[in-house]
Design an enzyme around this catalytic site. Structure first.
Site, PDB file in Angstrom:
ATOM      1  N   HIS A 115      -2.580 -13.598  12.836  1.00  0.00           N
ATOM      2  CA  HIS A 115      -3.923 -13.238  12.361  1.00  0.00           C
ATOM      3  C   HIS A 115      -4.970 -13.262  13.478  1.00  0.00           C
ATOM      4  CE1 HIS A 115      -2.519 -13.236   8.286  1.00  0.00           C
ATOM      5  NE2 HIS A 115      -2.268 -14.529   8.255  1.00  0.00           N
ATOM      6  N   ASP A 152       6.400 -12.827   7.814  1.00  0.00           N
ATOM      7  CA  ASP A 152       5.554 -13.806   7.141  1.00  0.00           C
ATOM      8  C   ASP A 152       5.110 -13.192   5.815  1.00  0.00           C
ATOM      9  OD1 ASP A 152       3.962 -16.432   7.770  1.00  0.00           O
ATOM     10  OD2 ASP A 152       2.492 -15.079   6.881  1.00  0.00           O
ATOM     11  N   HIS A 154       2.187 -12.964   4.775  1.00  0.00           N
ATOM     12  CA  HIS A 154       0.908 -12.279   4.952  1.00  0.00           C
ATOM     13  C   HIS A 154       1.012 -11.130   5.957  1.00  0.00           C
ATOM     14  CE1 HIS A 154      -0.036 -16.388   3.540  1.00  0.00           C
ATOM     15  NE2 HIS A 154      -0.894 -15.733   2.773  1.00  0.00           N
ATOM     16  N   ASP A 240       6.525 -18.841   4.130  1.00  0.00           N
ATOM     17  CA  ASP A 240       5.639 -18.701   2.966  1.00  0.00           C
ATOM     18  C   ASP A 240       6.042 -17.617   1.961  1.00  0.00           C
ATOM     19  OD1 ASP A 240       4.773 -16.871   4.861  1.00  0.00           O
ATOM     20  OD2 ASP A 240       2.687 -17.582   4.924  1.00  0.00           O
TER      21      ASP A 240
END
Ligand SMILES: [Zn+2]
Length: 308
Positions: A115, A152, A154, A240
């Protein structure tokens, strides 16, 4: 034996925080105890190497703590220890990438920080270790092309933003939390997005299980190979997507994630692509379940690459 880079300083003492920093040490201890990897401490990254991917203003803010809003844009309270920890974790990603070029496979018991943007952090990611590692090795002439395979939960928005102007970098992001916000329904198929000339992403529908994940990997790998043969693959093996993770709308258990890892490692091995992996996210309240996902990645890597 696989080399895994870890340093106790990866974890900044943050008290009660959604980011379970202690998972890094737990994973490193487990892989050492089970002889799944040789755990080595990386050197902290040099500031000059961070500046390949990040702006001088941002790098200075993280070093000095000022301006504070910028130094804490990743949502961690700034301290000198935080600065040192991100130098170590990014050093770990670079060390793992380098070791993968020498040995075929290696790991960093750290996140990839997908990110993080050039001029600010986001979502607990300070500096984008994936892009920093790609840039360092590219600048040395060790690689011509680096592919990031981001699994991931995200969307790797920081890596995506850094793909611009980096023809040596390709980003494949397979995620379950649709960044494009157009796919809230169950039981529809994987949605492919062309985000840029060197970036594709694949949104998994809510409730996705193993078939959708493997379909996304197949499609992602096909697009990646259409871009070119990478000299190095950086794999974000996120924990995750796990079904019990508070952020996950997916239906993936430990065995599904082991099959994901097996698919990735066998693909890299079949094509002769050196691969370095990082742990990425994982927020399940029972940290032992997060650790089990990450240790599972080591077990699968040892099996596929037959490193004992
Ligand atoms: Zn995540």
């Amino acid at each position: 034996m696989i080399t895994a880079y870890h340093h106790p300083g990866f974890a900044v003492p943050l008290g009660e925080h959604v980011m379970p920093m202690r998972k890094f040490a737990l994973v490193a201890d487990a892989v050492h105890a089970e002889a799944l990897a040789r755990v080595q401490a990386p050197a902290p990254i040099a500031e000059g190497d961070l500046l390949r991917a990040h702006t001088p203003e941002y790098v200075r803010a993280v070093r000095t703590g000022e301006p504070r809003a910028l130094a804490e844009s990743q949502k961690f309270p700034w301290s000198p220890a935080l600065h040192f920890s991100v130098l170590l974790t990014n050093g770990g990603v670079v060390a793992a990438a380098r070791a993968a070029l020498a040995d075929g496979v290696a790991a960093a018991v750290a996140s990839g920080f997908h990110h993080a943007h050039a001029d600010h952090g986001e979502g607990f990611c300070t500096f984008n270790g994936l892009v920093v590692a790609a840039d360092v090795l590219h600048a040395e002439g060790a690689v011509a092309r680096v592919a990031v395979l981001d699994c991931d939960l995200h969307y790797g928005n920081g890596t995506a933003s850094l793909c611009g102007g980096r023809p040596h970098l390709y980003n494949c992001s397979i995620y379950g939390n649709d960044y494009h916000q157009n796919q809230p329904f169950r039981d529809v198929s994987v949605v492919r997005h062309e985000d840029g000339p060197n970036h594709r992403s694949y949104a998994l529908p809510n409730g996705s299980g193993r078939p959708a994940l493997l379909e996304a990997l197949e499609r992602g790998a096909t697009d990646l190979l259409a871009w070119g043969r990478p000299d190095l693959v950086l794999y974000q093996a996120g924990a995750d997507p796990y079904r019990e993770d508070p952020y996950s709308p997916l239906d993936l258990d430990h065995e599904d994630l082991r099959q994901r890892d097996r698919w990735v490692f066998e693909w890299a091995k079949r094509h002769g692509f050196p691969i370095a992996w990082v742990l990425a996210g994982g927020y399940t309240a029972d940290v032992s379940k997060v650790v089990a996902v990450h240790v599972g990645t080591f077990e699968v890597a040892r099996l596929v690459f037959r490193r004992v």
